[in-house]
Structure formats: structure tokens, C-alpha cells
Design a protein around this motif. Sequence first.
Motif: not given
Length: 556
Positions: A66, A68-69, A72, A74, A86-89, A91-92
Motif C-alpha cells: 500500500c 499510504s500504509h 500493509e 493491497c 489495503c483494509n485501512t484504506c 476504512a478511511s
Amino acid sequence: MDPRTSAQDVMRCDLCETAVVQMHCDTCLVNLCKTCVGEHFSTDLSKPHKIVDFKARKSTLIYPKCTSHDVETCEMYCTQCDIPVCNTCIASDQHLGHRFVKIIEVLSKRKEKIIKERTELKETIYQTYQGIASDAEKRLNLLQEEYENLLAVITKQEDIWHREITELVHQLKSRTHEMEKKQLETLQKHFDEIKQKISDIQDDINSIDDAFNSTNISEVFSFLSLMNKYRKLPKKIVFGVPKFSPNKIQEEQLYNFTPGVLEEDEYKFNMSKSESPETGFSPPVKQLLDEPETVTTIDTGYRVLYNVTCLSDEEIWTSGNDNVMNLYSINQGSLLKSVATKSGNGPEDIAVTKSGDLVYTDYYDRTVNIVKNEKIEEVIRLQNWRPSGVCITYNWDLLVTMYDDNNQSKVVRYCGSTEKQTIQSDEMSKPLFSFGTFDNCICENRNLDICVSDSGAKAVVVVNQAGKLRFRYTGHTPAPMNQPFNPRGITTDSQSHILTTDENNHCVHIIDKDGQFLRYIDCGLSSPYRLCIDTNDNLIVAQCNNRQVKKIKYLK
């Protein structure tokens, strides 16, 4: 000798550096012995380690990191942003309300595009450049031969001239040799450049293979299309040998010498798998299936469906009883785009150019139009005639069937908006096509014959490139429904077969290039009207009354 560095030793475990490699972590790309597997798991519990046999390594896809992270990977793809996430993206707030799909689905489509491009490079562009190279080599040899002939004529003339003009003869030879050298160098350079291009294409094909076979998704996503640098074909070098004609010795001039020239001309480029006759390549021989198979059927939504033509193997243009032309996915059945005619009249016939532009005839407006970049341009405007059927030839010309107010019919060939040829009567000045018929369709065969479905005459009329009648096909008995032959649409395939719909008998006739009946295709067709062939020789049929388009496989 250190076993860890010996070139003759087997591969060793990356952790203990002594035991022989037996396992492999596809997640971390680490070689392991069985003893060190547990230790490797415990070093980083945050990762889903996939341990496989060493021989089965590289079987797991490597998901992109990712951007951005960093920690993690993607596994999903944002369709709105067109990027892996990714999962954090997900959820953002950055992707709030966006649609996500599994990255594997996107990967599959990207790989389809790559393999399609590789196929196009290998089977079309590479072969076309091979043809150009062959043509350039022939011109090179022919140029040498022509100069040899020219020099032979000059040498023969030298014996006729007296000693006082010997020096002039030497000067003439010198000029000829200089021109020959210059033109040969130019043609040789041209030939060498083409061969280099061919080598480059092969290298790019290999690069595509590497990208396609790679398990690294990032490499697939970073793959850049290579097509644009090859779509513009090299210029064709057209040579002109100097003209030589001797004069009588008492005349003021002893000879006339017109210098030869080198000119550039355009090669034609055909992206179809059934190569243009200009390239001189023959497609693979295919046999008719014992039983044709329906691949897919889609509903177009028209009240009455008339026309269909292929934009690609996956996309088709259609038109029906209104003024809207629709682009569909033949495999998905989904509507991709709609274009309305400029005049508001329904199109009489539609076709697609080699560059992918839509062409349509407007019978009542007396025009032939082309849709480019969502804009409609008028190509041809007729005065006393009305256009009906239209097709694009191998040489990019337009063939148009048309009728006048007295119900006479003819075929006209256009280069752009310039009329090049008119086909109307036979050698006995008798009309080739029937009077009073307003929906004749037209196509060009691979042997450059012009094929017309003359529904008024209940016949397929085939003339050669010069417009001379070759044959008429009036149907075959017994017909599936025992009804009179009623041809509507017409098309040809890579085998030079001619296919025409028979609306009355709910079938398609296949005949060879000389007019011999081969077989019927029915496949549950209902009032088949127009048809076309994709680059894989699949038959696409528009059924008039039930509004459906059917894709049929009939060659193996």
C-alpha cells in the motif's frame, strides 16, 4: 571450500546457512530447511506466511504494498480511484462510498488485456512488419535488377557512339552509378530499419510474456502498452529508375536522361487477424463444424432490430427501428454507449472502419456519415441517389449501394468523399442489380470480390474488383422452411466463405468464394436480418423480430 559459496554445492537454508533447502516461504521469499520453518514463523507473526515445497515456490501471488500504509498489502481495488487499496484504506474517509472489488478480479482483466495485446503484436503487427520487410527486400532486388538493365542498355549504346563521345558515356555511367548507390543505400537503410523494428517487436513480445507470467502484481500493473510505437507503419520507399533514350549522333543532344526518384508511400495496416490481401499472408485453414454452436444471445431492446457490426471481439454496434445506434458487450449483454443520428432518421446500414470509427448511411438525408470522438461528420452527400448498404474494404475504401428516384441501383467505391468506381451494368449493358430494392447489403471478400445481397432479385450477386460479374447465387434446395430464398445481410470470413441471412427460411447460407453451397446455419434463428464476423470467425446475427443478437461458432 566454503559450502555456502561453492558453485558446485546445493542451495542452503537462508536462516541456518548450512542445511539443504527443502521449503520456501512464498510470503517472504525466503529459502528454508524443515528445521528452520518454525523459527521463521516466530520471527514475524504479523504476516500470513505461506510455506511451500521449494520446487513449488513462486506459486503465491505477491500483492502490492500500500502506498499510504507501508506495512500493509493491497488485496482490494478501488474502482473509482483506479488503484489497489489495503483494509485501512477501505476504512478511511478517503474512499468513503467507493466501490471495491477483489484485486484478483482486476488482475484477471489486466492479464486478459496483456495477452490480447501480445496476440495482436505476434499475430498481426509482427506479421505485417514481416510482410513490409519482404516487400522492401523485393524492391531492393528489383531496383538492382532495373539498374543492371539500364546499364546494359547504356553499354550497348556505347558501341554505337564514336570515340569522340566516349567521355560522355563515362560521365553518363558515373551519374547512373551515383544514383544507384544513393537509392540502394536509402532502400538498404529502409530495409535494415524494418528488420530492426521486427527485432524490437519480438523483444517486446518477450517482455509481454515476462509480464504476463510474472506473479508480481505490481509488474503487471506497471506494464505500459507498447502498441502506439508500432501502429504508425514505416513509409514505403517507391523508387524511380532514370529514363534513358538514345538520340541520333547528329542531333544536338546525344541522349535524354531523366533522374530516378525515391518517393514515400503509405502501407495499409489491417488489425484484423484475417490479414489484408496486401500483406500476402494467408490465414490458417479452418473447417466447418459438424454442428454450429450458439455461444451467447443478448437482447437489444429495440422494437425491431436491423443492423449489427463488430467493433471488436467483445463489442458490437447495433441499430433498429429508431435513430439510435447502441454499442453492446456481446458477452455481457450490457449497453456501453449510444449515439443518435445527426438527422434524426434511422440508419439504413452501419459499418466500422479499421480505426474503430462508426460509419452509417442515412437513406432519407442522402448522406454517408462517420462518428469520430462522439462527433458526427458528413463524408458523402448524394444529389440524385440515396445510400443504403455500406462496407469498409481492405484498402480502407467505402463501398456503398445506392438507388435513384427511378429505382435504379448501383455500387460506388469511394476514397474518402471522392468517387473512384461505379458498378452498375454488365458487359452487355444490362443492370447487375434489381430495380426497386432499397436494402441491398454489401461486403468485400478476401479475394477482393464485391458481394451484394440483392433481395429484390432473390440472389447474391458477386462481381470481381473490376466490377465484372462472377456469379449469382439464388439459393439451395431443399431450404429449411421450404420458402423462397430471401437474402438480407451479407458478410465474409477468413476462409473467403460468403455468408448471407435468409429471412424467409430463418437461417444463414454459407457458400464458397465461387458460389458453391456449403451448408445452412439455423441454431434456432428467428428472422435473421443482418450479420457480421468477428476476428475469431464467430458469426454475429441480428434477429429482426425477437430483437436478439446471437453469437455462433461454426468453424473449428
